[in-house]
Scaffold this active site. Structure first.
Site, PDB file in Angstrom:
ATOM      1  N   ARG A   1     -15.763  -2.473 -13.183  1.00 35.80           N
ATOM      2  CA  ARG A   1     -16.117  -3.141 -14.432  1.00 35.80           C
ATOM      3  C   ARG A   1     -17.628  -3.134 -14.652  1.00 35.80           C
ATOM      4  O   ARG A   1     -18.102  -2.922 -15.774  1.00 35.80           O
ATOM      5  CB  ARG A   1     -15.563  -4.567 -14.450  1.00 35.80           C
TER       6      ARG A   1
ATOM      7  N   TYR B   1     -10.941   0.395 -21.632  1.00 35.81           N
ATOM      8  CA  TYR B   1     -10.467   0.633 -20.247  1.00 35.81           C
ATOM      9  C   TYR B   1     -11.134  -0.286 -19.223  1.00 35.81           C
ATOM     10  O   TYR B   1     -12.119  -0.918 -19.525  1.00 35.81           O
ATOM     11  CB  TYR B   1     -10.474   2.103 -19.864  1.00 35.81           C
ATOM     12  N   GLU B   2     -10.536  -0.379 -18.063  1.00 34.13           N
ATOM     13  CA  GLU B   2     -10.949  -1.358 -17.032  1.00 34.13           C
ATOM     14  C   GLU B   2     -10.876  -2.784 -17.562  1.00 34.13           C
ATOM     15  O   GLU B   2     -11.662  -3.646 -17.139  1.00 34.13           O
ATOM     16  CB  GLU B   2     -12.363  -1.069 -16.508  1.00 34.13           C
ATOM     17  N   GLY B   3      -9.913  -3.043 -18.431  1.00 37.72           N
ATOM     18  CA  GLY B   3      -9.767  -4.386 -18.998  1.00 37.72           C
ATOM     19  C   GLY B   3     -10.503  -4.487 -20.321  1.00 37.72           C
ATOM     20  O   GLY B   3     -11.725  -4.355 -20.353  1.00 37.72           O
TER      21      GLY B   3
ATOM     22  N   GLN C   1     -11.722  -9.386 -20.322  1.00 39.02           N
ATOM     23  CA  GLN C   1     -12.970  -9.863 -19.708  1.00 39.02           C
ATOM     24  C   GLN C   1     -13.262 -11.287 -20.158  1.00 39.02           C
ATOM     25  O   GLN C   1     -13.675 -12.143 -19.364  1.00 39.02           O
ATOM     26  CB  GLN C   1     -14.155  -8.972 -20.113  1.00 39.02           C
TER      27      GLN C   1
END
Lengths: 595, 595
Positions: free
Chosen positions: B297, B438-440, B445
């Protein structure tokens, strides 16, 4: 994902904000009865959904093909265009005398929104053609009108605007294309034009290029530019098509979006000179172009609304369908669609409320145009003309900037699927990207707003607008309804910010022109959000009186959307004011070498 | 448009915000001398400019080709990757014990920023590989580590993260892939995974997939997911490559951006089951993935900074070159580049100041990570770990959201040319678009921020952060310098907004979880802009003491950039606070049928 025209929302904005009943009563608009308007919108909605929307994604994927100067459109476009012309939609917004239906601008605005939502690339062809029709109708000789207008209105010939050259983009003073008299009343036009939307294609028999060029004795700068009609095929005396003119599409651009509309590089007069015909008087070309540019700017602003509506419908459909994750605070234990996630809702409400505010603004200004044209009272005409001129750059600038965030959120609602082209959400974002650039960038609009529309007349019309907004706030307060009073509070904060920033601009425009220009775009956005908030608050005021109707859910939703706009969009007004009033020095601080 | 690594800016952020001197003095970091760090940055900058940047646009245009499960990368990628590995850049950020250089995170952060700026698609391969290295290094058996890590660090094998399935995106509880024991300690893994970055390609000998799957007796939900190593080619006892494993890339996606990095659909175990090896203990897969997800992240947040830097350089070069129009208020009568137009300046200052604020944040947090890992004092370690955890979602969320506006402005500075793909400005905007997903997603977040990082501990660490910001404001005030006092004022307004909104969240998180979640994304942005403003103000405080140096122009520019950020970005804080505290009801007001 198909498109369904939001006819009910459109009628609401037309009736309540543009005040269509009043417009329909104006001389020349008698035919535009409420029934006819609704029928037109229903039929147009069907055409948009059934014919134009289905070739939007395929058009994006295929784009146009250029081969030796010939441009082939994407599959289905030729057929759709033929049908569009045959059913009379192409010329519908034009004046009756040239074969159009002469409907109020307010009505054609709603119809044009549908074409733009359904297929923005496709819609540009009509937009450019009608712009050319307008310029010719207002400024060309009767002979030229008779030769060109009927076929252009019918759509068998299309039109273009040839302004930009490689060295002359926002700065048209730098135009170099030439026109030399040929001795027979016509001119030999030569030069290279770029970014010519629908400059070449295979959908029509002829393409009528309106070209800016300089006569041999023309003064330098913007006062030496003339306007010419340069047809792709010359027209014989009997109206039939003659020889191919000396102009060619030398290439088409690879663009981020609007792939299905060819953006052409046009070379005029590479052999003997392209034969062209002067429109109106010499050296007044830019002035003539601006006749249609102002209308075109409103239409590009409307593109912002239209593409936002499409992105919203697309995202909403996905959010209703896609089930993912537990909904926070939900005790039902059921799997529910992502529409129930608070942040997805926030994004959808943001998309919905800003799109509605943009539509409110665009339709309201269309109403001003109708009244400015046809109202029997000169005072009313003048007031509406002033409001129209003040808000034209705001419609163009704010609605298109608004569309950036809305189409961006449309992708975000889809999560990972949003980034995949087949999903279709990114097409809307890519298509929207051009709208803040063409027909004058946001900065060009903003400079028009702070200069010609505000500083030049000492802020008079902006002052009248602020008074109108204050009057709405006052009216809302008198209802005693806490929801409406909250909107009034938000409006009052907005007017205060707009008032402070306007005064700062008036104080600095002359003395510190660079500082004023540094705040121009934030000022345009400030104006947009406050006027958007005003119209949403007016909507709420009306909706509040109808929340008990059989149709109450529709009106309750309008109240919620207005509240969202007041709470989430209007607070931007203070941030813009601060940036305008405190932020100019920092914009201008760095030397070129320090960047 | 080439890329030149902003080494001076990077060193400034590393030295002054991450406080590299202190980090270099920590146990294990002794080799990271100032000289060595500068040499590394210079060499990496050369590699980025000379090898990676030149294949960025061509990679975007060509993309990858999929044929019967085989993915061919764009021209030049294989060669660039071979050179990247050969010169040791691939493994550089890894620990010494696995063949890396074991440099502080702060140093590798600057180097990774360069790869991401030069060629975001390319950089993803290393990012994924090192993420997999981290998960294996922390959680796998020694045997697995010895088999896989050396080749992955060297880059001859690359790594992937296989989390997402069609029904399991943000919600990993819905993962359905299975792993059945094969009786020999290995497992037969089966299932379909989507959105697998660099899931298949031709640059490396082997691809090591980390796959989330369920054991037969696993509990439902997130507590029943295990992590497996599933190599493309099985590895023989002697370390040589054996048979092809039962996994295949069934297609690759057509995406809006990062075209040169294949996004694969992976089918595992369609024949007899793909042979996989359990990492660590059963059912702890998600926990293990999060070890590397947190670092990933930060790296995606850094992508936001990197792509912003690239877009800024691109736009600046154009603005220095392109001459267009008269500059308002300029009496020289000269034609000047568009850099001199106030609104172009405003956009470039906006791009520059936000990029610098993003870099400041990312590097500052990298410094926290270094101290949290290696500081001898447990109290310092703890404080830095807490700050790192608090700000990880902010780095990811805010820096990537920031990059959207910056890359968008990068297109706008170019005017019409910005929309033409060959110009290259829209590639940055298209590439940036994935970073908030992407990656949350930003919402993921934001929910992490308001839930685990704030509400769960009663806002303690956010309170400490606000005190640190207040202390900076106090220090700036004591200088008596009006420019620094103005920054202090801006910080105080920012802290107040952050304090109000934090208290509101603490008051509502439990009682009205949906209302709190409705404000989560605005709260993340509020935190980002205030922390960004804090770090910019710290920069200004340092720069003010050096404005008289021989290098004074560099520091004066830092003062101007900080002032711009305070005047143009920080006012957003108040707008976010208002939206959070007043806007939840409107987010949640509509019934599903009313949208």
């Amino acid at each position: 994902m198909n498109y369904v025209a939001p006819v009910k929302d459109m009628l609401f904005a037309m009736n309540e904000l543009a005040e269509l009943a009043e417009i329909s009563a104006l001389p020349g608009n008698e035919e535009a009865s409420a029934d006819l308007v609704e029928t037109i919108l229903d039929e147009a909605g069907k055409f948009a959904s059934e014919v134009l929307a289905p070739i939007n994604a395929s058009g994006d994927k295929e784009g146009n093909t250029w081969t030796d100067g010939v441009v082939s459109t994407a599959r289905g476009f030729k057929e759709a265009y033929a049908s569009f012309c045959e059913t009379g939609w192409n010329g519908m917004p034009a004046a009756v005398e040239f074969g159009g239906q002469g409907l109020p601008v307010t009505v054609s605005t709603a119809v044009l929104e549908m074409w733009k939502s359904a297929n923005m690339s496709f819609s540009l062809c009509q937009m450019l053609t009608l712009g050319a029709v307008e310029a010719i109708a207002h400024h060309a000789s009767n002979e030229l009108k008779q030769i060109y207008l009927p076929n252009m209105v019918a759509g068998s010939w299309t039109g273009t605007m040839n302004l930009t050259e490689p060295q002359a983009g926002s700065d048209l003073a730098a135009v170099r294309s030439k026109a030399e008299p040929r001795g027979d009343g016509s001119y030999a036009v030569s030069g290279t034009k770029i970014f010519i939307t629908w400059g070449e294609h295979d959908m029509a028999e002829n393409i009528i290029h309106l070209v800016l060029a300089r006569l041999p004795d023309a003064p330098p700068g913007v006062k030496g530019i003339s306007l010419f009609i340069v047809p792709k095929f010359l027209v014989n005396a009997d109206g039939s098509l003659g020889e191919r003119n000396d102009l060619v599409c030398t290439s088409i651009e690879h663009k981020m979006g609007i792939h299905a509309s060819a953006t052409a590089v046009m070379a005029f007069g590479e052999k003997n000179g392209a034969i062209g015909y002067l429109v109106g008087e010499p050296n007044r070309g830019l002035e003539y172009m601006f006749t249609m540019m102002n209308h075109a700017r409103l239409n590009v602003g409307l593109e912002g609304v239209a593409i936002s509506e499409r992105a919203y419908q697309h995202a909403l459909a996905y959010a209703r369908e896609r089930v993912q994750g537990r909904i926070v605070g939900d005790k039902s234990g059921e799997n529910k669609p992502i529409l129930h996630h608070p942040d997805v809702r926030r994004m959808l409400m943001d998309m919905k409320s800003r799109t509605e505010a943009g539509r409110a603004l665009a339709y309201y200004v269309a109403g001003c145009m109708d009244r400015a044209r046809s109202h029997p009272d000169a005072g009313v005409r003048g007031a509406n003309q002033a409001r129209l001129e003040l808000l034209t750059p705001v419609v163009k600038g704010w609605c298109t900037e608004m569309a950036q965030g809305v189409t961006w959120n449309g992708v975000q609602v889809h999560g990972g699927m949003g980034f995949i082209e087949e999903t279709g959400a990114c097409q809307h974002m890519r298509d929207a990207r051009i709208t803040t650039i063409y027909e004058g960038t946001t900065a060009i609009q903003a400079n028009d707003l702070i200069g010609r529309k505000i500083a030049k007349e000492g802020g008079k019309n902006m002052g009248i607008l602020r008074e109108d907004i204050a009057a709405t706030a006052m009216t809302l307060r008198t209802t005693g309804d806490p929801a409406l009073i909250a909107l009034a509070d938000s409006l009052d904060r907005g007017i205060a910010a707009l008032g402070d920033a306007t005064q700062w601009l008036l104080d600095n425009h002359e003395a510190k022109p660079q500082a004023a220009a540094a705040g121009a775009v934030p000022f345009l956005k400030l104006t947009g959000v406050v006027v958007g908030g005003w119209l949403m608050a007016r909507v709420a005021g009306i909706a509040a009186t109808r929340a008990g109707d059989s149709d109450g859910d529709f009106y309750k939703a309008k109240l919620a959307t207005a509240a969202f706009f007041a709470q989430h969009a209007m607070p931007e007004a203070g941030a813009y004011r601060d940036a305008i009033m405190n932020g100019a020095d920092a914009v201008l601080a760095l030397a070129e070498s320090q960047f």
